[in-house]
Design a protein around this motif. Structure first.
Motif, PDB file in Angstrom:
ATOM      1  N   TYR A   1     -16.625 -11.635   8.812  1.00 50.46           N
ATOM      2  CA  TYR A   1     -16.280 -10.227   8.946  1.00 50.46           C
ATOM      3  C   TYR A   1     -15.044 -10.082   9.824  1.00 50.46           C
ATOM      4  O   TYR A   1     -14.766 -10.931  10.685  1.00 50.46           O
ATOM      5  CB  TYR A   1     -17.436  -9.444   9.569  1.00 50.46           C
ATOM      6  CG  TYR A   1     -18.637  -9.297   8.679  1.00 50.46           C
ATOM      7  CD1 TYR A   1     -18.807  -8.181   7.873  1.00 50.46           C
ATOM      8  CD2 TYR A   1     -19.616 -10.288   8.645  1.00 50.46           C
ATOM      9  CE1 TYR A   1     -19.920  -8.039   7.061  1.00 50.46           C
ATOM     10  CE2 TYR A   1     -20.732 -10.160   7.840  1.00 50.46           C
ATOM     11  CZ  TYR A   1     -20.881  -9.026   7.046  1.00 50.46           C
ATOM     12  OH  TYR A   1     -21.968  -8.899   6.250  1.00 50.46           O
ATOM     13  N   SER A   2     -14.362  -8.973   9.595  1.00 50.08           N
ATOM     14  CA  SER A   2     -13.221  -8.603  10.420  1.00 50.08           C
ATOM     15  C   SER A   2     -13.568  -7.335  11.175  1.00 50.08           C
ATOM     16  O   SER A   2     -14.134  -6.385  10.605  1.00 50.08           O
ATOM     17  CB  SER A   2     -11.984  -8.366   9.548  1.00 50.08           C
ATOM     18  OG  SER A   2     -10.909  -7.885  10.323  1.00 50.08           O
TER      19      SER A   2
ATOM     20  N   HIS B   1     -11.790 -13.939  13.334  1.00 48.30           N
ATOM     21  CA  HIS B   1     -12.811 -13.231  12.575  1.00 48.30           C
ATOM     22  C   HIS B   1     -14.190 -13.719  13.027  1.00 48.30           C
ATOM     23  O   HIS B   1     -14.328 -14.805  13.607  1.00 48.30           O
ATOM     24  CB  HIS B   1     -12.629 -13.442  11.075  1.00 48.30           C
ATOM     25  CG  HIS B   1     -11.372 -12.819  10.539  1.00 48.30           C
ATOM     26  ND1 HIS B   1     -10.126 -13.406  10.694  1.00 48.30           N
ATOM     27  CD2 HIS B   1     -11.156 -11.665   9.860  1.00 48.30           C
ATOM     28  CE1 HIS B   1      -9.204 -12.638  10.133  1.00 48.30           C
ATOM     29  NE2 HIS B   1      -9.803 -11.580   9.616  1.00 48.30           N
TER      30      HIS B   1
ATOM     31  N   SER C   1     -21.520 -15.321   6.342  1.00 46.99           N
ATOM     32  CA  SER C   1     -20.551 -14.270   6.045  1.00 46.99           C
ATOM     33  C   SER C   1     -19.474 -14.254   7.110  1.00 46.99           C
ATOM     34  O   SER C   1     -19.716 -14.604   8.270  1.00 46.99           O
ATOM     35  CB  SER C   1     -21.233 -12.901   5.982  1.00 46.99           C
ATOM     36  OG  SER C   1     -22.364 -12.932   5.135  1.00 46.99           O
TER      37      SER C   1
ATOM     38  N   LEU D   1     -17.041  -3.106  10.896  1.00 48.43           N
ATOM     39  CA  LEU D   1     -17.081  -4.481  10.391  1.00 48.43           C
ATOM     40  C   LEU D   1     -16.754  -4.471   8.911  1.00 48.43           C
ATOM     41  O   LEU D   1     -17.434  -3.790   8.113  1.00 48.43           O
ATOM     42  CB  LEU D   1     -18.467  -5.109  10.620  1.00 48.43           C
ATOM     43  CG  LEU D   1     -18.735  -5.780  11.963  1.00 48.43           C
ATOM     44  CD1 LEU D   1     -20.114  -6.419  11.954  1.00 48.43           C
ATOM     45  CD2 LEU D   1     -17.673  -6.819  12.286  1.00 48.43           C
ATOM     46  N   LYS D   2     -15.722  -5.218   8.544  1.00 48.68           N
ATOM     47  CA  LYS D   2     -15.319  -5.296   7.153  1.00 48.68           C
ATOM     48  C   LYS D   2     -15.587  -6.703   6.633  1.00 48.68           C
ATOM     49  O   LYS D   2     -15.134  -7.695   7.213  1.00 48.68           O
ATOM     50  CB  LYS D   2     -13.828  -4.964   7.016  1.00 48.68           C
ATOM     51  CG  LYS D   2     -13.315  -5.036   5.585  1.00 48.68           C
ATOM     52  CD  LYS D   2     -11.833  -4.717   5.529  1.00 48.68           C
ATOM     53  CE  LYS D   2     -11.294  -4.806   4.099  1.00 48.68           C
ATOM     54  NZ  LYS D   2      -9.844  -4.548   4.036  1.00 48.68           N
ATOM     55  N   LEU D   3     -16.343  -6.792   5.567  1.00 45.27           N
ATOM     56  CA  LEU D   3     -16.689  -8.095   4.995  1.00 45.27           C
ATOM     57  C   LEU D   3     -15.473  -8.694   4.286  1.00 45.27           C
ATOM     58  O   LEU D   3     -14.904  -8.081   3.378  1.00 45.27           O
ATOM     59  CB  LEU D   3     -17.853  -7.949   4.005  1.00 45.27           C
ATOM     60  CG  LEU D   3     -18.292  -9.231   3.280  1.00 45.27           C
ATOM     61  CD1 LEU D   3     -18.838 -10.258   4.271  1.00 45.27           C
ATOM     62  CD2 LEU D   3     -19.352  -8.906   2.218  1.00 45.27           C
TER      63      LEU D   3
ATOM     64  N   LYS E   1     -25.016  -2.923  14.015  1.00 48.09           N
ATOM     65  CA  LYS E   1     -25.203  -2.997  12.568  1.00 48.09           C
ATOM     66  C   LYS E   1     -26.492  -3.747  12.276  1.00 48.09           C
ATOM     67  O   LYS E   1     -26.805  -4.742  12.913  1.00 48.09           O
ATOM     68  CB  LYS E   1     -24.023  -3.711  11.903  1.00 48.09           C
ATOM     69  CG  LYS E   1     -24.088  -3.796  10.379  1.00 48.09           C
ATOM     70  CD  LYS E   1     -22.865  -4.464   9.803  1.00 48.09           C
ATOM     71  CE  LYS E   1     -22.943  -4.609   8.281  1.00 48.09           C
ATOM     72  NZ  LYS E   1     -23.013  -3.301   7.626  1.00 48.09           N
TER      73      LYS E   1
END
Length: 880
Positions: free
Chosen positions: A107-108, A95, A105, A124-126, A73
């Protein structure tokens, strides 16, 4: 060097010329059974790898596969540090925390299952992000305040601000005391403390409770570094910079702090007491520590590409690496437990284990034999003869070798670039610049090639250096040259130095010189008739009109003809022209042609402004008559001693003032620090003590420092201007000496002393060097008597404190040079009739050296020898 080498099982190389540091990689299982390797570059690229090493028939299948990279990413800003912890409220999963300059930040990593390996998707989920008001340096995670089953975030800024985030919520922020530069930051769970280091080379421990009590709860508050004074729980003096820190827990529930310095490895207890220390005989780069059977194991990477494993302070194993890493971690992969994960600063990521493949080199047995001195003498004589022969042929061999490797050609575009659309043109003072093109043809393979373009201040070249590797074909480089400061121009030489390493590993360098267009730095100006400084150049050929010599200014000269036609027809015919600096600094230099003699007169009110036109006249006349073997130029006047002495005086005064202001700033800075220490001592006292006007004294000292700094900057700028003016004067005098009747041996010594390069370095200024050189001249070949020659030669540099003594020596040297020339010049009756007699028996030099534009520049250094006699009154009053 170690006997063994590490065994590479998996490696990958990041692209796009990315860079990494010690905080760019972490190894964590996240929520899986095997470890993930997570790296983040300074270009903002995040990559997550999970190497899959297969076992086929008992053999470990190694190598990188495309499926090993599970996620990549790109972020907008550089990634400073990575961390893994329980950072989301209401969730027991791990996380990923990513720190950027103004943002942190969380992320998960979401896994979407597929039917095959290539069908599994990782996203990657914020979860949340916190904006930072100050530029971040690093961060740490932990159970701050004794929390359970969740981690908080502590971010350290570049100016020492600690900001605590309680997962999705803002906690507080505060400054730690005595802070200058950020260092490593770790959290000690048992004592609920933060441990860090700074530029004072101390390890400091701060209690979380003390930070909480002194912190600001509102995000909008702007704390200052002097608003609170937080005392550390304990300090440990390191006396060296700290590279890395880590916290390890022993089976006895005891915690230790491992600290890696530039020369030592420290193990500190949780109370800040030294448990043991290991001193290295090498420079470490990074380390990782872990606990094994109640022993602390430490893996250290040295600058010699060696990995060393210590059990406490005992070296247990060492192995040689294939490259130089800056980050090392341990990982448990699917089929390989405890492997080493190494990351270099240019993005090479490698997984390896400690190998047991010894080096094949075996040291030969020592042979103790008695020396045969006669045979040794014969061998020494043979070697000396070989060295002498090679030294005699060194220049020839070097030139032949270089010509076989590659050729270099320089070309300067005579058309100046104008207009705002050109690159780098906004930096030019006169909105003009010229373009230099460098063509290189490699005849053989060249491993490394570096080009350096050198121009004299105030000219500037962008770009000034080029670097290429593995050169096999023709290359072309272009750069822009422009005027960067409003100063006079010492000369227009542009030198290109090509340094290369051939395919056989032999280093060589080549120098080539070209001339910058005159129109870049000067403009046409009306000529002046009466000036203070005048130089007459005598030639043995018919005078060439100025419109021919300065064809690049022909449009300006033709324009001036119409203006001067009615006033002076001689000048209108191209017999006079004036040139001034394009930045309006300095004086106008006029070039005039004599009516009845073969003489050019160059005059100006300043020797500084006269320098460039003298050099240009010699260069352009040599280029015009390059095919004429008998052409020569002669200067028969007196050297301009008085303007040179005045410029030396000015340089000495300005340089002395700059040194005085530097010393004054040093005293004021020491005074300011002493006042600060007194204030800190009074503020730390348990009982209040009156400041006794220390605040007023602090303000007055700060004001005086600011005033002195402004004066220093102004005088330093003036020093740079005076240095350039002195270089112009020295270059003009040296150019005139080359046109006088000076033998080659004496001229080489004079050129080495009157070099037009003025450097004022600390504890050795230009006057100190030139004074020693002048004394050497006066005691050697310019000595007045044999008694002076018997005196010891000056071989040490002493600071010149009074300029009068140096003025006397400089005047004596220039006068004796002139007198020596007159004495060596024959004065017959035939020569009295013509003050510009020429020695016909000496071979001409213009044709030998003037075959190309680059060789013409060297002709000025080997000007022809012309007889010199005093000018008659009639010639001095001749109308010009």
């Amino acid at each position: 060097m170690s006997l063994f080498k590490t065994k590479n099982v998996w490696s990958v190389y990041c692209e796009n010329d990315e860079t990494f540091d010690q905080n760019s990689m972490i190894v964590s299982p996240l929520n899986s059974d095997a470890d993930f390797i997570i790296i983040g570059s300074h270009h903002g690229v995040l990559r997550i790898f999970q190497p899959m090493l297969d076992i086929n028939e008992g053999i470990l299948q190694t190598g990188f596969k495309a499926s090993d990279l599970i996620l990549e990413k790109l972020f907008d800003n550089p990634i400073l540090q990575l961390g893994v912890g329980r950072l989301v409220s209401g969730s027991g999963l791990n996380h990923l925390a990513i720190l950027q300059s103004k943002l942190i930040s969380v992320y998960s990593l979401v896994v979407k299952e597929g039917l095959a390996d290539h069908g599994i998707q990782y996203v990657l989920k914020l979860m949340y992000a916190h904006a930072l008001k100050r530029s971040a340096a690093n961060f740490t995670l932990g159970h701050f305040g004794g929390t359970l089953n969740r981690d908080f975030i502590c971010v350290q800024s570049l100016d020492g601000l600690l900001t605590i985030f309680e997962q999705e919520s803002y906690g507080f922020c505060c400054f730690i005391s005595v802070f200058l530069l950020p260092g490593p930051l770790v959290y000690l769970k048992k004592t609920d403390s933060f441990i860090t280091s700074g530029s004072n080379w101390y390890i400091q421990c701060f209690k979380y409770k003390n930070l909480y009590d002194a912190g600001h709860r509102t995000p909008d508050e702007e704390p200052t570094s002097t608003s609170t004074s937080i005392l550390s729980d304990w300090d440990f003096q390191m006396n060296e910079p700290v590279l890395e820190m880590s916290v390890e827990q022993l089976p006895t529930k005891e915690f230790v702090v491992m600290v890696l310095g530039e020369q030592n490895l420290y193990c500190l207890s949780e109370a800040g007491k030294l448990k043991y220390m290991k001193r290295f005989d090498f420079s470490p780069l990074c380390f990782v520590s872990y606990v094994l059977d109640n022993n602390i194991m430490t893996i250290v990477i040295s600058e010699t590409n060696t990995v060393l494993i210590y059990q406490n302070t005992t070296l247990k194993w060492s192995a040689q690496l294939h490259f130089l890493p800056i980050n090392v971690k341990r990982a448990n992969l699917w089929n390989l437990k405890g492997c080493l994960v190494l990351l270099s600063d240019d993005g090479r990521l490698e997984c390896s284990y400690l190998g047991t493949e010894p080096s094949l080199f075996v040291a030969p047995p020592l042979n103790y034999q008695e020396l045969d001195f006669e045979k040794a003498e014969e061998e020494l004589a043979t070697l000396n003869k070989v060295i002498k022969d090679l030294s005699n042929d060194e220049v020839k061999l070097s030139s032949d070798y270089v010509n076989k490797q590659f050729t270099i050609n320089l070309m300067i575009d005579p058309e100046l670039k104008t207009g705002i659309h050109e690159h780098n043109l906004s930096m030019a003072l006169n909105n003009q610049m010229c373009q230099l093109t460098i063509d290189i043809m490699a005849h053989n393979r060249i491993e490394e090639l570096q080009l350096t373009i050198l121009v004299r201040r105030p000219l500037k070249c962008i770009p000034a250096t080029f670097f290429k590797t593995d050169v096999k074909e023709k290359l072309q480089f272009t750069c822009d040259i422009f005027l960067d400061e409003e100063l006079e121009i010492p000369n227009l030489n542009c030198e290109v130095v090509a340094s290369f390493i051939s395919d056989s590993g032999t280093p060589r360098n080549v120098r080539k010189t070209t001339e910058i267009p005159l129109g870049l730095v000067v403009k046409f100006s009306p000529p002046e008739k009466d000036n203070e400084v005048k130089v007459n150049l005598n030639v043995n050929r018919d005078l060439v009109p100025l419109s021919v010599l300065f064809s690049d200014f022909s449009s300006h000269l033709h324009h001036s003809i119409s203006d001067l036609m009615q006033d002076n027809p001689v000048e209108a015919a191209g017999n006079a022209a004036g040139f001034a600096n394009v930045t309006e600094c300095g004086k106008t230099a006029s070039v005039l042609l004599a009516k009845s003699s073969q003489r050019y007169r160059i005059q100006s009110d300043s020797l500084v402004s006269l320098n460039l036109m003298v050099e240009q006249m010699v260069y352009r006349l040599g280029r015009y008559f390059q095919d004429d073997e008998g052409f020569s130029i002669n200067f028969s006047g007196s050297l301009p001693i008085s303007p040179l002495i005045s410029c030396v005086h000015r340089h000495f005064q300005v340089r002395t003032e700059v040194v005085r202001l530097q010393e004054q700033l040093s005293v004021l800075s020491s005074q300011y620090r002493l006042i600060e220490k007194r204030l800190v001592a009074k503020l730390k006292a348990k009982t209040p003590i009156p400041l006794t006007n220390l605040g007023i004294l602090l303000d007055d000292t700060f004001t005086e420092i600011s005033t002195t700094t402004e004066k220093f900057l102004k005088e330093n700028s003036e020093l740079r201007r005076v240095q350039v003016e002195l270089e112009c004067c020295l270059n003009a005098v040296l150019c005139l000496m080359r046109l006088m009747n000076v033998d080659k041996k004496s001229l080489s010594v004079i050129e080495s002393i009157f070099q037009p390069f003025v450097h004022d370095i600390e504890n050795q200024y230009w006057e100190d060097v030139i004074e020693c050189d002048l004394q050497y001249l006066l005691r050697t070949f310019l000595a007045k008597s044999e008694k002076d020659k018997l005196r010891a030669e000056c071989s040490s540099f002493e600071e010149v404190k009074y300029i009068s003594k140096m003025d006397k020596h400089l005047t004596l040297v220039l006068e004796r040079i002139s007198k020596k020339i007159i004495m060596e010049t024959p004065n017959t009756s035939e020569e009295r009739g013509s003050p510009f007699s020429i020695k016909e028996e000496e071979p001409p030099i213009g044709l030998q050296i003037g075959k190309s534009s680059s060789r013409i520049l060297s002709a000025r250094a080997r000007a022809s020898t012309i007889s010199r006699v005093p000018e008659s009154t009639h010639e001095e009053n001749e109308e010009v």
